[in-house]
Design a protein around this motif. Structure first.
Motif, PDB file in Angstrom:
ATOM      1  N   VAL A  37     -20.003  11.392  40.461  1.00 44.42           N
ATOM      2  CA  VAL A  37     -20.768  10.247  40.940  1.00 44.42           C
ATOM      3  C   VAL A  37     -21.391  10.498  42.304  1.00 44.42           C
ATOM      4  CG1 VAL A  37     -20.607   7.836  41.655  1.00 44.42           C
ATOM      5  CG2 VAL A  37     -19.478   8.599  39.562  1.00 44.42           C
ATOM      6  N   ALA A  38     -20.602  11.040  43.245  1.00 43.03           N
ATOM      7  CA  ALA A  38     -21.136  11.278  44.579  1.00 43.03           C
ATOM      8  C   ALA A  38     -22.309  12.247  44.538  1.00 43.03           C
ATOM      9  CB  ALA A  38     -20.032  11.824  45.490  1.00 43.03           C
ATOM     10  N   THR A  39     -22.292  13.164  43.562  1.00 45.10           N
ATOM     11  CA  THR A  39     -23.345  14.167  43.478  1.00 45.10           C
ATOM     12  C   THR A  39     -24.670  13.565  43.060  1.00 45.10           C
ATOM     13  OG1 THR A  39     -21.686  15.831  42.883  1.00 45.10           O
ATOM     14  CG2 THR A  39     -23.990  16.372  42.437  1.00 45.10           C
ATOM     15  N   PHE A  40     -24.646  12.663  42.052  1.00 42.02           N
ATOM     16  CA  PHE A  40     -25.941  12.181  41.542  1.00 42.02           C
ATOM     17  C   PHE A  40     -26.188  10.699  41.824  1.00 42.02           C
ATOM     18  CE2 PHE A  40     -23.251  12.073  37.547  1.00 42.02           C
ATOM     19  CZ  PHE A  40     -23.147  10.692  37.462  1.00 42.02           C
ATOM     20  N   MET A  41     -25.414  10.091  42.749  1.00 41.32           N
ATOM     21  CA  MET A  41     -25.586   8.667  43.023  1.00 41.32           C
ATOM     22  C   MET A  41     -27.005   8.331  43.484  1.00 41.32           C
ATOM     23  SD  MET A  41     -24.580   5.570  43.104  1.00 41.32           S
ATOM     24  CE  MET A  41     -22.818   5.582  42.874  1.00 41.32           C
ATOM     25  N   ALA A  42     -27.545   9.122  44.424  1.00 37.17           N
ATOM     26  CA  ALA A  42     -28.889   8.843  44.933  1.00 37.17           C
ATOM     27  C   ALA A  42     -29.931   8.959  43.819  1.00 37.17           C
ATOM     28  CB  ALA A  42     -29.230   9.797  46.077  1.00 37.17           C
ATOM     29  N   LEU A  43     -29.792   9.988  42.983  1.00 35.33           N
ATOM     30  CA  LEU A  43     -30.734  10.146  41.866  1.00 35.33           C
ATOM     31  C   LEU A  43     -30.572   9.002  40.863  1.00 35.33           C
ATOM     32  CD1 LEU A  43     -30.472  13.987  41.184  1.00 35.33           C
ATOM     33  CD2 LEU A  43     -32.365  12.756  42.272  1.00 35.33           C
ATOM     34  N   TYR A  44     -29.340   8.612  40.612  1.00 31.41           N
ATOM     35  CA  TYR A  44     -29.078   7.523  39.669  1.00 31.41           C
ATOM     36  C   TYR A  44     -29.750   6.230  40.131  1.00 31.41           C
ATOM     37  CZ  TYR A  44     -26.386   3.708  37.553  1.00 31.41           C
ATOM     38  OH  TYR A  44     -26.007   2.556  36.925  1.00 31.41           O
ATOM     39  N   LEU A  45     -29.617   5.915  41.410  1.00 30.46           N
ATOM     40  CA  LEU A  45     -30.169   4.664  41.919  1.00 30.46           C
ATOM     41  C   LEU A  45     -31.695   4.687  41.991  1.00 30.46           C
ATOM     42  CD1 LEU A  45     -27.618   3.877  44.778  1.00 30.46           C
ATOM     43  CD2 LEU A  45     -27.786   2.775  42.539  1.00 30.46           C
ATOM     44  N   THR A  46     -32.267   5.826  42.373  1.00 31.58           N
ATOM     45  CA  THR A  46     -33.725   5.880  42.550  1.00 31.58           C
ATOM     46  C   THR A  46     -34.471   6.164  41.250  1.00 31.58           C
ATOM     47  OG1 THR A  46     -33.522   8.209  43.226  1.00 31.58           O
ATOM     48  CG2 THR A  46     -33.571   6.549  44.976  1.00 31.58           C
ATOM     49  N   ILE A  47     -33.924   7.014  40.414  1.00 31.90           N
ATOM     50  CA  ILE A  47     -34.634   7.415  39.192  1.00 31.90           C
ATOM     51  C   ILE A  47     -34.233   6.541  38.005  1.00 31.90           C
ATOM     52  CG2 ILE A  47     -34.970   9.279  37.526  1.00 31.90           C
ATOM     53  CD1 ILE A  47     -34.695  11.255  39.818  1.00 31.90           C
ATOM     54  N   GLU A  48     -32.923   6.416  37.772  1.00 34.49           N
ATOM     55  CA  GLU A  48     -32.461   5.673  36.606  1.00 34.49           C
ATOM     56  C   GLU A  48     -32.653   4.164  36.793  1.00 34.49           C
ATOM     57  OE1 GLU A  48     -30.297   5.362  32.813  1.00 34.49           O
ATOM     58  OE2 GLU A  48     -31.479   6.884  33.853  1.00 34.49           O
ATOM     59  N   ARG A  49     -32.318   3.674  37.990  1.00 36.66           N
ATOM     60  CA  ARG A  49     -32.388   2.233  38.241  1.00 36.66           C
ATOM     61  C   ARG A  49     -33.680   1.804  38.928  1.00 36.66           C
ATOM     62  NH1 ARG A  49     -29.201  -0.213  34.720  1.00 36.66           N
ATOM     63  NH2 ARG A  49     -27.063   0.572  34.767  1.00 36.66           N
ATOM     64  N   GLY A  50     -34.400   2.729  39.510  1.00 36.32           N
ATOM     65  CA  GLY A  50     -35.686   2.406  40.115  1.00 36.32           C
ATOM     66  C   GLY A  50     -35.613   1.754  41.479  1.00 36.32           C
ATOM     67  N   TYR A  51     -34.490   1.886  42.185  1.00 40.09           N
ATOM     68  CA  TYR A  51     -34.375   1.314  43.517  1.00 40.09           C
ATOM     69  C   TYR A  51     -34.985   2.255  44.556  1.00 40.09           C
ATOM     70  CZ  TYR A  51     -31.176  -2.053  41.417  1.00 40.09           C
ATOM     71  OH  TYR A  51     -30.625  -3.036  40.624  1.00 40.09           O
ATOM     72  N   SER A  52     -35.198   1.738  45.751  1.00 41.16           N
ATOM     73  CA  SER A  52     -35.824   2.520  46.818  1.00 41.16           C
ATOM     74  C   SER A  52     -34.819   3.487  47.443  1.00 41.16           C
ATOM     75  CB  SER A  52     -36.362   1.592  47.907  1.00 41.16           C
ATOM     76  OG  SER A  52     -35.296   0.907  48.555  1.00 41.16           O
ATOM     77  N   ALA A  53     -35.358   4.456  48.187  1.00 46.42           N
ATOM     78  CA  ALA A  53     -34.494   5.410  48.883  1.00 46.42           C
ATOM     79  C   ALA A  53     -33.666   4.710  49.957  1.00 46.42           C
ATOM     80  CB  ALA A  53     -35.346   6.516  49.510  1.00 46.42           C
ATOM     81  N   SER A  54     -34.238   3.684  50.599  1.00 52.19           N
ATOM     82  CA  SER A  54     -33.489   2.968  51.634  1.00 52.19           C
ATOM     83  C   SER A  54     -32.307   2.218  51.024  1.00 52.19           C
ATOM     84  CB  SER A  54     -34.407   1.996  52.379  1.00 52.19           C
ATOM     85  OG  SER A  54     -34.974   1.052  51.484  1.00 52.19           O
ATOM     86  N   TYR A  55     -32.495   1.668  49.811  1.00 50.02           N
ATOM     87  CA  TYR A  55     -31.372   0.997  49.150  1.00 50.02           C
ATOM     88  C   TYR A  55     -30.293   2.020  48.781  1.00 50.02           C
ATOM     89  CZ  TYR A  55     -28.579  -1.353  45.621  1.00 50.02           C
ATOM     90  OH  TYR A  55     -27.523  -1.859  44.904  1.00 50.02           O
TER      91      TYR A  55
END
Length: 429
Positions: A37-55
């Motif tokens: 999870v820690a490895t792909f959390m940022a990718l999961y939130l920005t790519i899979e969920r479509g949230y911003s990098a700041s979120y």
């Protein structure tokens, strides 16, 4: 070196450690193998969920904040409830919260559960470190801490590789696999690890018990221990520098025109060197003067990052990573040995919790300090600041270690009382 010599060196590196240590080591390795999870959390939130990098950055910060909160609480639990119950609570809570996080879709729910995951996952660290100090003989502790650190990095290297393939098929699958493997760790702890918390024996003469028993250890005891808190402060400085390798280094390389794959290659050297060199280097240093090791490792950390200011090619960036990785290999087991040496036997959990806090706070502070310095003054000033900070830490270690009793074994724990121990009391907070 011949194959026979390599086999003999490997056998000597792992021999003499108790069976319970190897079950604890196995639990650590399995836990890190499932660290997707820690490895792909940022990718999961920005790519899979479509949230911003700041979120995504906010969620990462909340995850880190959870670790800060749990460091102290888990240390108290480790001493009050015991090492084994704390591990079981931490690992089952981590498994449940990680699985839950995979099903969250609302931004507030994701942020809240990420905070819980940070709390739960960090809560096992004081218990693991205290249990290791309990079950391993003082002369073998540096080697044991090094082997555990090696397992952490080996597991992380393998899980990082697997995380990419899993994420291509299903991010949810990654969450569920991590949850399952964390629960496997809990099963290992439940089935194979006995409680190791030292028990205070009864005193024959009750009239002498209050004077002769080992003093109760509360959080106030730890915070008033100026020598130990100096170690925590120095640990924070070193950790603050190390964190820049994952915070400021990719930003600086991107500004110099290097791609994300270039950064991935450079930072991969860190894990590869730790896996390749941790055990042989530990064999060389485990009986050497810890003061010199900590001073040298602090200088290598500071100036390894300081050299980044002169990096103009990928080769030089990789070279700087090699320098501070060597410092990491030396610093980690040596500093853990120092923490155990300064911790009273019946207060190891609280002491380990406060020590863990230094790394948790550094993980929160590093993105803020690194970003502010780069934005205001440029990356070169950040790397210069790392060199200065490493020098300050080295001077601090020299002053601190110079005051320790020279007659004591390098990594024997500090005796709190030479008198017989009194009955157990758990009233200290």
């Amino acid at each position: 070196m011949s194959i026979a010599n390599l086999r003999r060196a490997a056998a000597e590196s792992v021999s003499g450690l108790p069976r319970a240590f190897w079950w604890l080591w196995t639990s650590t390795l399995v836990n890190r193998l499932g660290g997707f999870v820690a490895t792909f959390m940022a990718l999961y939130l920005t790519i899979e969920r479509g949230y911003s990098a700041s979120y995504a950055g906010l969620v990462a910060a909340l995850h880190g904040l959870g670790g800060v909160v749990s460091s102290v609480g888990a240390g108290v639990m480790t001493d009050r409830l015991g090492r084994r119950p704390t591990l079981l609570i931490a690992q089952t809570s981590t498994g449940a919260s990680v699985a839950l996080l995979g099903f969250m879709t609302h931004p507030l729910a994701i942020a809240a559960v990420a905070f819980l995951v940070g709390m739960a996952s960090n809560a096992s660290r004081p218990a693991v470190q205290a249990m290791m100090a309990d079950i391993v003989a003082p002369e073998d502790r540096v080697r044991a801490f090094a082997l555990n650190y090696w397992a952490i990095n080996l597991g992380f290297a393998l899980s990082s590789t697997g995380a990419g393939f899993i994420a291509e098929h299903s991010y949810l699958l990654g969450f569920l696999i991590e949850a399952a493997m964390t629960l496997v760790c809990a099963v290992v702890v439940f089935v194979k690890l006995p409680e190791s918390r030292p028990v205070r024996g009864p005193v024959a003469n009750s009239a002498e018990s209050s004077a002769e028993r080992e003093p109760d250890v509360g959080l106030g005891t730890v915070l008033r221990d100026r020598r130990f808190m100096a170690v925590v402060a120095l640990s924070f400085l070193v950790a603050l520098i190390f964190q820049q390798g994952f915070v400021a280094l990719p930003v600086a390389m991107g500004a110099d025109g290097f791609s994300s794959s270039d950064f991935g290659l450079a930072i991969a050297v860190n894990g590869l060197l730790i896996v390749a060199l941790q055990i042989p280097v530990t064999r060389l240093i485990e009986h050497r003067d810890p003061m010199r090791l900590l001073v040298v490792s602090a200088l290598l950390t500071g100036y390894g990052f300081g050299l980044t200011a002169f990096a103009g090619s990928l080769t030089v960036y990789v070279l700087t990573v090699c320098v501070w990785t060597l410092a990491e290999i030396v610093n980690s087991p040596t500093q853990m040995g120092l923490v155990v040496r300064l911790s009273p036997t019946h207060g190891r959990g609280r002491y380990q919790g406060i020590y863990t806090l230094s790394w948790s706070v550094a993980a929160l502070a590093a993105p803020l300090t690194g970003g502010l310095v780069i934005d205001a003054y440029g990356a070169a000033w950040l790397w210069a600041g790392c060199a200065v900070t490493g020098t300050v830490a080295a001077l601090g270690y020299w002053l601190l270690m110079r005051g320790l009793p020279g007659a004591a074994p390098p990594f024997a724990e500090r005796p709190v009382s030479a008198a017989p121990a009194g009955p157990r009391t758990d009233s200290a907070a």
